[in-house]
Design a protein around this motif. Structure first.
Motif, PDB file in Angstrom:
ATOM      1  N   ASP A  44      10.694  15.368  48.727  1.00  0.00           N
ATOM      2  CA  ASP A  44      10.120  14.669  49.863  1.00  0.00           C
ATOM      3  C   ASP A  44      11.300  14.942  50.968  1.00  0.00           C
ATOM      4  N   GLY A  45      12.250  15.913  50.987  1.00  0.00           N
ATOM      5  CA  GLY A  45      12.826  16.395  52.101  1.00  0.00           C
ATOM      6  C   GLY A  45      14.350  16.736  51.727  1.00  0.00           C
ATOM      7  N   LEU A  46      14.579  17.739  51.211  1.00  0.00           N
ATOM      8  CA  LEU A  46      15.927  18.356  50.994  1.00  0.00           C
ATOM      9  C   LEU A  46      16.253  19.537  51.706  1.00  0.00           C
ATOM     10  N   PRO A  47      16.984  19.473  52.671  1.00  0.00           N
ATOM     11  CA  PRO A  47      17.264  20.790  53.270  1.00  0.00           C
ATOM     12  C   PRO A  47      17.779  21.818  52.345  1.00  0.00           C
ATOM     13  N   GLU A  89       8.550   9.983  40.670  1.00  0.00           N
ATOM     14  CA  GLU A  89       7.224  10.544  40.704  1.00  0.00           C
ATOM     15  C   GLU A  89       6.874  11.720  40.131  1.00  0.00           C
ATOM     16  N   ARG A  90       8.007  12.607  40.134  1.00  0.00           N
ATOM     17  CA  ARG A  90       7.679  13.963  39.878  1.00  0.00           C
ATOM     18  C   ARG A  90       7.143  14.414  38.412  1.00  0.00           C
ATOM     19  N   PHE A  91       7.572  13.741  37.414  1.00  0.00           N
ATOM     20  CA  PHE A  91       7.384  14.327  35.969  1.00  0.00           C
ATOM     21  C   PHE A  91       5.935  13.643  35.846  1.00  0.00           C
ATOM     22  N   ARG A 104      11.389  21.320  42.341  1.00  0.00           N
ATOM     23  CA  ARG A 104      11.732  20.147  42.975  1.00  0.00           C
ATOM     24  C   ARG A 104      13.386  20.041  42.461  1.00  0.00           C
ATOM     25  N   ASN A 105      13.984  20.830  42.832  1.00  0.00           N
ATOM     26  CA  ASN A 105      15.655  20.460  42.351  1.00  0.00           C
ATOM     27  C   ASN A 105      15.798  19.624  41.228  1.00  0.00           C
ATOM     28  N   THR A 106      15.226  20.103  40.133  1.00  0.00           N
ATOM     29  CA  THR A 106      15.051  19.489  38.987  1.00  0.00           C
ATOM     30  C   THR A 106      15.792  20.164  37.506  1.00  0.00           C
ATOM     31  N   THR A 107      16.886  19.431  37.040  1.00  0.00           N
ATOM     32  CA  THR A 107      17.701  19.780  36.160  1.00  0.00           C
ATOM     33  C   THR A 107      17.089  20.115  34.718  1.00  0.00           C
ATOM     34  N   MET A 108      17.250  21.322  34.336  1.00  0.00           N
ATOM     35  CA  MET A 108      16.740  21.564  32.937  1.00  0.00           C
ATOM     36  C   MET A 108      17.732  20.762  31.873  1.00  0.00           C
ATOM     37  N   SER A 111      15.927  16.748  26.701  1.00  0.00           N
ATOM     38  CA  SER A 111      14.929  16.064  26.759  1.00  0.00           C
ATOM     39  C   SER A 111      13.380  16.134  27.708  1.00  0.00           C
ATOM     40  N   ARG A 112      14.027  16.773  28.935  1.00  0.00           N
ATOM     41  CA  ARG A 112      12.896  16.983  29.798  1.00  0.00           C
ATOM     42  C   ARG A 112      11.965  18.281  29.292  1.00  0.00           C
ATOM     43  N   ASP A 113      12.750  19.218  28.655  1.00  0.00           N
ATOM     44  CA  ASP A 113      12.321  20.483  28.113  1.00  0.00           C
ATOM     45  C   ASP A 113      11.377  20.131  26.753  1.00  0.00           C
ATOM     46  N   THR A 157      17.293  10.049  38.216  1.00  0.00           N
ATOM     47  CA  THR A 157      17.830  11.480  38.357  1.00  0.00           C
ATOM     48  C   THR A 157      18.723  11.464  37.089  1.00  0.00           C
ATOM     49  N   THR A 158      19.047  12.785  36.677  1.00  0.00           N
ATOM     50  CA  THR A 158      20.354  12.979  35.826  1.00  0.00           C
ATOM     51  C   THR A 158      21.667  12.456  36.383  1.00  0.00           C
ATOM     52  N   THR A 159      21.878  12.353  37.839  1.00  0.00           N
ATOM     53  CA  THR A 159      22.822  12.043  38.179  1.00  0.00           C
ATOM     54  C   THR A 159      23.277  10.415  37.928  1.00  0.00           C
ATOM     55  N   GLU A 160      22.253   9.487  37.757  1.00  0.00           N
ATOM     56  CA  GLU A 160      22.394   8.272  37.179  1.00  0.00           C
ATOM     57  C   GLU A 160      23.594   8.179  35.903  1.00  0.00           C
ATOM     58  N   ASP A 180      15.498   4.929  45.960  1.00  0.00           N
ATOM     59  CA  ASP A 180      14.418   5.951  45.797  1.00  0.00           C
ATOM     60  C   ASP A 180      14.415   7.490  46.429  1.00  0.00           C
ATOM     61  N   THR A 181      15.063   7.442  47.777  1.00  0.00           N
ATOM     62  CA  THR A 181      15.422   8.548  48.454  1.00  0.00           C
ATOM     63  C   THR A 181      16.682   8.864  48.940  1.00  0.00           C
ATOM     64  N   SER A 182      16.815  10.029  49.205  1.00  0.00           N
ATOM     65  CA  SER A 182      18.350  10.418  49.606  1.00  0.00           C
ATOM     66  C   SER A 182      18.866   9.831  51.019  1.00  0.00           C
ATOM     67  N   ASP A 183      17.620   9.912  51.742  1.00  0.00           N
ATOM     68  CA  ASP A 183      17.947   9.334  53.126  1.00  0.00           C
ATOM     69  C   ASP A 183      18.341   7.761  53.022  1.00  0.00           C
ATOM     70  N   SER A 202      24.807  20.826  46.127  1.00  0.00           N
ATOM     71  CA  SER A 202      24.261  21.502  47.101  1.00  0.00           C
ATOM     72  C   SER A 202      23.608  20.484  48.171  1.00  0.00           C
ATOM     73  N   GLN A 203      23.336  19.216  47.797  1.00  0.00           N
ATOM     74  CA  GLN A 203      22.627  18.544  48.590  1.00  0.00           C
ATOM     75  C   GLN A 203      23.842  17.522  49.330  1.00  0.00           C
ATOM     76  N   LEU A 204      24.919  17.490  48.767  1.00  0.00           N
ATOM     77  CA  LEU A 204      26.078  16.608  49.415  1.00  0.00           C
ATOM     78  C   LEU A 204      26.436  17.181  50.978  1.00  0.00           C
TER      79      LEU A 204
HETATM   80  N1  LIG Z   1      18.910  17.422  39.752  1.00  0.00           N
HETATM   81  C1  LIG Z   1      18.755  15.906  39.535  1.00  0.00           C
HETATM   82  C2  LIG Z   1      18.887  15.117  40.799  1.00  0.00           C
HETATM   83  C3  LIG Z   1      17.238  15.392  41.443  1.00  0.00           C
HETATM   84  C4  LIG Z   1      17.126  14.450  42.769  1.00  0.00           C
HETATM   85  O1  LIG Z   1      16.126  14.025  42.768  1.00  0.00           O
HETATM   86  N2  LIG Z   1      18.071  14.314  43.802  1.00  0.00           N
HETATM   87  C5  LIG Z   1      18.013  13.797  44.812  1.00  0.00           C
HETATM   88  C6  LIG Z   1      19.349  13.517  45.654  1.00  0.00           C
HETATM   89  S1  LIG Z   1      19.822  15.164  45.896  1.00  0.00           S
HETATM   90  C7  LIG Z   1      16.971  14.230  45.735  1.00  0.00           C
HETATM   91  O2  LIG Z   1      16.453  15.245  45.477  1.00  0.00           O
HETATM   92  N3  LIG Z   1      16.565  13.372  46.758  1.00  0.00           N
HETATM   93  C8  LIG Z   1      15.582  13.944  47.757  1.00  0.00           C
HETATM   94  C9  LIG Z   1      14.710  12.766  48.205  1.00  0.00           C
HETATM   95  O3  LIG Z   1      14.077  11.947  47.370  1.00  0.00           O
HETATM   96  O4  LIG Z   1      14.271  12.877  49.432  1.00  0.00           O
HETATM   97  C10 LIG Z   1      17.650  15.831  38.486  1.00  0.00           C
HETATM   98  O5  LIG Z   1      16.739  16.723  38.103  1.00  0.00           O
HETATM   99  O6  LIG Z   1      17.372  14.634  38.116  1.00  0.00           O
END
Ligand SMILES: N[C@@H](CCC(=O)N[C@@H](CS)C(=O)NCC(=O)O)C(=O)O
Length: 343
Positions: A44-47, A89-91, A104-108, A111-113, A157-160, A180-183, A202-204
């Protein structure tokens, strides 16, 4: 509205999955061809990855992967509709049939695969890893100095998990605050509610560029995990999986062969290189194997670009993100992007 949305999701899931409950090979391509577009789940919004411009057009490398699939299937990269999804919501959106591809910047991960009724076709859009963004006033130079920090993290996220492993493994304590959002995370970093913001590296850089005083914040040197980000499809539809996989590989192979959006049409007509002739459909029927257009790679590269062009346009030195190719360079240029051949 919410109820209506989920009812529709169940109905469309039933259409895709058939009565047996298993996705059938070809069902997704058939459904996509029938409706005339690819439904693509993005963030929902990642440059750099997927972000709406002033006119509402979604820009970014994740969005372009879906455009490339549309170019291969329809010969028209505009035949895509986007669903903006947060991490939680993504999966479900993919499992239910609401989207045909999740890009959507989703880590492989295994367990997800293997454990969620989903599959990663294996093309990695971007090799990433988790890092930390901190206010330079803290005077912290390394993640090892973050003992006792309050850390903003995105839920679902996998970040947690990776941050929890890192702190436990290094015998450090921290207090997570999840959003729930990066903003929301970025706002909390700015207000001082948390000391540290963590996410895929990349997002930092993107998040820092959006802060009121970007120069007050530093990205610490550590990368604490592997985050290979790539598109995801539903399990059980091998044909659709193969299309998404080979669209990604075609973009990499085009870069490797020096085929660009500028020269692709000329090369398709005049190339003497057998690899390029196969890739561009001048020799053989490799598109037919995938049930896409004969000139599928010409259309991908002409309308969307080769991998390097897509990377530079969305993430590269000429963008606010200024990310260098690093791991995402081709294998013969110091990186690990290596695509199996089209033949
Ligand atoms: N790659 C990780 C993290 C994906 C993730 O959702 N990252 C956040 C932080 S960069 C994000 O995309 N936020 C965007 C948003 O919700 O607007 C995963 O697959 O779990």
């Amino acid at each position: 509205m919410k109820v209506l949305k989920s009812t529709l999701a169940i109905v469309s899931a039933a259409a895709v999955l058939g009565v047996s409950g298993f996705a059938q090979a070809g069902a997704t391509l058939d459904a996509v061809q029938k409706k005339g577009f690819v439904q693509c789940g993005v963030s929902d919004g990642l440059p750099g990855f997927s972000v709406p411009d002033a006119s509402g057009k979604i820009l970014g490398i994740d969005a372009d992967v879906c455009r490339a699939v549309a170019a291969a299937v329809f010969g028209d990269a505009t035949k895509v509709k986007f669903s903006q999804l947060n991490a939680k919501e993504r999966f479900t959106a993919l499992q239910s049939g609401e989207v045909d591809i999740l890009s959507r910047n989703t880590t492989m991960t295994s367990s997800r695969d293997a454990g969620m009724g989903l599959k990663f076709p294996g093309f990695i859009t971007y090799y990433d890893g988790i890092g930390f963004l901190v206010n330079s006033k803290l005077g912290v130079k390394s993640a090892k100095e973050l003992d006792g920090a309050t850390i903003c993290i995105q839920a679902g996220t996998t970040t947690e998990l990776n941050v929890s492993d890192y702190f436990r493994g290094n015998n450090l304590k921290y207090t997570p605050i999840t959003f729930d959002t990066s903003d929301e995370s970025a706002k909390s970093l700015e207000s001082g509610r948390c000391d540290v913001l963590t996410s895929d590296k990349s997002q930092l850089f993107a998040q820092r560029s959006k802060l009121a005083a970007p120069k007050d914040y530093v990205v610490l040197p550590e990368t604490i995990s592997k985050e290979p980000l790539g598109p995801v499809v539903r399990n059980g539809d091998d044909e659709w999986l193969a299309i998404v996989r080979w669209v990604g590989y075609a973009m990499l192979n085009a870069e490797e062969a020096g085929i660009t959006s500028k020269n692709v049409e000329a090369e398709a007509k005049s190339t003497k290189n057998p690899d390029v002739a196969r890739l561009l459909g001048a020799d053989g029927e490799y598109g037919k194997d995938l049930k896409v257009k004969k000139d599928w790679v010409v259309q991908i590269v002409k309308q969307v670009g080769n991998y390097g062009e897509v990377f530079e346009r969305n993430l590269g030195k000429s963008t606010p993100l200024e990310i260098d190719r690093g791991l995402n360079a081709l294998w013969n240029n110091g990186g690990i992007q290596y695509a199996p051949p089209v033949r």
